[in-house]
Design an enzyme around this catalytic site. Structure first.
Site, PDB file in Angstrom:
ATOM      1  N   GLN B 196       0.869  -1.184   0.000  1.00 10.05           N
ATOM      2  CA  GLN B 196       0.000   0.000   0.000  1.00 10.05           C
ATOM      3  C   GLN B 196       0.901   1.228   0.000  1.00 10.05           C
ATOM      4  O   GLN B 196       1.383   1.665   1.042  1.00 10.05           O
ATOM      5  CB  GLN B 196      -0.922  -0.031   1.214  1.00 10.05           C
ATOM      6  CG  GLN B 196      -1.771  -1.307   1.306  1.00 10.05           C
ATOM      7  CD  GLN B 196      -2.871  -1.372   0.252  1.00 10.05           C
ATOM      8  OE1 GLN B 196      -3.755  -0.519   0.223  1.00 10.05           O
ATOM      9  NE2 GLN B 196      -2.807  -2.362  -0.638  1.00 10.05           N
ATOM     10  N   ALA B 237     -11.579   2.812   4.826  1.00  5.21           N
ATOM     11  CA  ALA B 237     -10.691   1.933   4.062  1.00  5.21           C
ATOM     12  C   ALA B 237      -9.849   2.737   3.068  1.00  5.21           C
ATOM     13  O   ALA B 237     -10.032   3.945   2.894  1.00  5.21           O
ATOM     14  CB  ALA B 237     -11.502   0.870   3.345  1.00  5.21           C
ATOM     15  N   HIS B 238      -8.961   2.053   2.398  1.00  2.00           N
ATOM     16  CA  HIS B 238      -8.033   2.736   1.488  1.00  2.00           C
ATOM     17  C   HIS B 238      -8.756   3.434   0.330  1.00  2.00           C
ATOM     18  O   HIS B 238      -9.701   2.914  -0.220  1.00  2.00           O
ATOM     19  CB  HIS B 238      -6.936   1.809   0.958  1.00  2.00           C
ATOM     20  CG  HIS B 238      -7.375   0.521   0.345  1.00  2.00           C
ATOM     21  ND1 HIS B 238      -6.453  -0.420  -0.058  1.00  2.00           N
ATOM     22  CD2 HIS B 238      -8.594  -0.004   0.069  1.00  2.00           C
ATOM     23  CE1 HIS B 238      -7.094  -1.452  -0.563  1.00  2.00           C
ATOM     24  NE2 HIS B 238      -8.382  -1.229  -0.496  1.00  2.00           N
ATOM     25  N   ASN B 239      -8.253   4.631   0.048  1.00  2.00           N
ATOM     26  CA  ASN B 239      -8.706   5.424  -1.089  1.00  2.00           C
ATOM     27  C   ASN B 239     -10.120   5.953  -0.962  1.00  2.00           C
ATOM     28  O   ASN B 239     -10.696   6.451  -1.935  1.00  2.00           O
ATOM     29  CB  ASN B 239      -8.532   4.649  -2.404  1.00  2.00           C
ATOM     30  CG  ASN B 239      -7.066   4.312  -2.616  1.00  2.00           C
ATOM     31  OD1 ASN B 239      -6.630   3.177  -2.429  1.00  2.00           O
ATOM     32  ND2 ASN B 239      -6.284   5.325  -2.915  1.00  2.00           N
TER      33      ASN B 239
END
Lengths: 342, 342, 342
Positions: B196, B237-239
């Site tokens: 990541q 969460a990511h993004n």
């Protein structure tokens, strides 16, 4: 620790059927316990395991004794007796009194000699710790917080300023007690924070699970009663009140100012909206939403259980039109000249 | 802190009805405030409390003034005025600039003299802290992270490497900013992790609650806008991108790459699936599931509220057959030669 | 890190269409990657981005190559190849072996020279760390816990006593491994705690997300299989068993003694009741409640998705009477002398 069956019978107020000087040194499940282990039978569904057990001793009720091929300790409530017995065999490492040299203790704090402070513990100004309190590694206690005696705070717990905690209370790692409640006023362009000037009051004999967060009150205190047991990852918002001896399972969330009664049992991941009252002795099934006050003891639920994907999707699609479906049924009834229900 | 009513009237742009030199030294609720306390009336439902209050002063709107038996501070928005006033009475202990000797600060970090670093704080290589930043006990700031001035990081916060945080942002205990997003590719036998490599960008004037986790982006950054307020135990969460001034209540979960607009209000424990867009000014009621994009402002919900166990179980059993029920109603309509709805 | 396309082709077993000595030094998305960046196309929906990309190179499948205007690396599974490639460009700061002087390490612990212990790390009595283990700042490892080699524990993690963790396992910040399970017996007046004497066994190549809690077993161990991936804020209760290579999204909660099979995929915020068995290769959609065992592989769901508030409220009101509605339909059918379904 190794104990004799005679010792266990005396401590647990049990009737011993077997040799008084036989010994056990640990715990096992009814299906797997060996000759050195104590086990219990609380649910008659597992009687086949009892009949084949090679445990060192079994805690059981009188009616099960005839099925027990090994020494038996007859008690009224086998699971409760097992709970009491389990502490003789606890595997938690012993803790000794004293302050680790790396701990940072403000000189204005009250820290009796019987207290144990682990490495990197931080005790802020004016903190008062009761006799025998254990604060384990890397935990932080904020200014003016008071903690009753004989409690244990596991590593990496954070307790903010101005919190009061009763005696014999256990707090597991990564719990956060006394962070700001979520109070903001909309100012037309964004959010103006409301300083959270209340504290948190926690009773005696409380257990707080790992990662659980209990916010400080906005003006008055957030309150957790005596003997309350909170599992992991519970969120208790500002000014919530939880009555004595209530039990909350993991991941429950309670919004601001709601009051839970005594002897309630709240299932996992239940959500409780703000400003509600739940009376004593209410059970809520897991994953339910409580969006109105509950004034009558009993069991309540709301979550739908899983179904296979295709059926789930078809039913969900129909749910979107449930109101229309009800109206259509009403029309059919009217056409038939039938009942007046709706 | 003790202040005069004159001071409050000036600071809050309020019309004072009462003695200018009267003083208050704390906050109280409308039901319990005493003569030393300031309170407010924002909801006319509580007017009976107003009529009986013995508070030192009350923030209220013009139309309530006639019911107020004590000094009144008339404002347009009493709750907003109270929010502003609350900070005069904050109970959080003051913090003084300086680096505690037990803090571990990499020599390549930028730490102005106005910064306060508590015991056991760890500041990694290349970190840049703005003027007046407060980092409290046992918090860890990873390499290359930059934090704007005048913010406060409470104890036991973890911020990973490569995170950017705007000025005046508050982060409560046990929040984790910048842990790896949950990115894995199935390789036929198991899971291959996707490094990541994105970061997290957080705006100015943001509040992040206790135990909230905001993952770093997979490739690009995860983004939290200006003035966003996040309650406890939220998972971002990511993004994910959250627009300016949105407010998220406790336990909300947002899956990867979803975008929330500005001025949204997301209720407690709401779940938002991945790769969705939610437009500006959307309100989601607590415990709802958002599994499609929302393109129209307004209020949305989905959770069923609790019912008594027996009725709950009967209805749930019927839900499993809702699709069949709909078909049966359709057949009845056809038999009647009736409407063509389905 | 800068690598040539020839290097990537060799490492990823890819067919290179482009100059062998061209270089990339980072990762980008298919929509935004520049000439120094590697990207990938895994979903043909994004082909328009591919046709316009100015990336340094694209990982893609053979059938997409003709649409690629820049150097291409043809592979069978572009996302898996990207996962492998991503580690060449990881932004996580490097870690060097050694023990920070502020770490507190019990003399009875086994700590090879290849291990890295960050500031304020606490390693208790009898802990065994494998070669190359990284334990970052302020993490605490309890007595007797054993951790296999080459794993990484991020800052502010707490691992209790008596936990076993396999090699190459990653644990993110604020995870808590081995806190007490939620075991209490009702004693007529309140709750008697059951000492939790089991441990936690975690396999090899496991990833555990930020804020996730995995409780120790009551008598036997809680077990996490090899290659399991757990996202953030998951709650795993005592004596749960999770089979190899299962993937659990954020905020899942699993109650005590439930067993999840291998290669399962559990969506975000799913709740799983206690004492259930879920067989291998089961997928559960987000926010579902699993309250019975699942014996057949496949996909399951239960959560209702959001609707506009007015429709949502009307349908919810009807749901309360779904059982009656079903009975009314049955009566209509009987009146018609129709089908015998009910």
């Amino acid at each position: 620790m190794t104990v004799t069956l005679e010792f266990l019978a005396r401590e647990l107020d049990a009737e011993l059927h077997g040799p008084a000087d036989a010994e056990v040194s640990g715990l096992g499940t009814i299906g797997a316990a060996g000759p050195q282990q104590l086990t219990f039978l609380a649910n008659s569904r597992y009687r086949a395991f009892l009949e084949n057990t090679s445990a060192g001793a079994v805690l059981l009720s009188a009616e099960q004794r005839e099925h027990c091929p090994v020494p038996a300790l007859v008690v009224k409530d086998p699971y409760l007796a097992f709970a009491k017995a389990s502490h003789f065999f606890d595997t938690a490492p012993p803790v000794s009194a004293g302050i680790h040299p790396s701990a940072v203790v403000d000189p204005s704090a009250t820290v009796p000699e019987s207290v144990s402070l682990g490495p990197n513990v931080v005790i802020d100004a004016g903190v008062e710790l009761g006799e025998g309190t254990v604060v384990m590694a890397n935990s932080v206690i904020g200014a003016g917080t008071r903690i009753g005696g004989q409690g244990r705070i596991w590593p990496n717990v954070t307790i903010y300023h101005g919190v009061t905690i009763g005696p014999r209370t256990t707090i597991h790692s990564h719990a956060v007690i006394g962070a700001d409640g979520f109070g903001f006023a909309f100012n037309g362009a964004g959010w103006t924070k409301v300083a959270q000037v209340g504290g948190v009051r926690i009773g005696a004999d409380v257990e707080i699970g790992a990662g659980t967060t209990i916010d400080r009150g906005a003006i008055e205190d957030t309150v957790i009663g005596n003997g309350v047991i909170l599992d992991n990852q519970i969120q208790v918002a500002h000014n919530v009140v939880i009555g004595d001896h209530s039990a909350l399972a993991g991941k429950v969330g309670i919004a601001g100012s709601s009051r839970i009664g005594s002897y309630c049992m709240i299932g996992g991941a239940v959500g409780i909206s703000g400003h509600l009252e739940i009376c004593d002795q209410v059970q809520i099934l897991g994953m339910s939403l409580v969006s109105r006050s509950i004034t009558e003891p009993g069991t309540y639920g709301s979550a739908l259980p899983v179904d296979k994907q295709d059926r789930y999707r078809r039913n969900v699609a129909r749910f979107r039109h449930l109101d229309e479906l009800s109206r259509r049924v009403r029309r059919l009834e009217k056409a038939r000249g039938g009942s007046s229900e709706d």
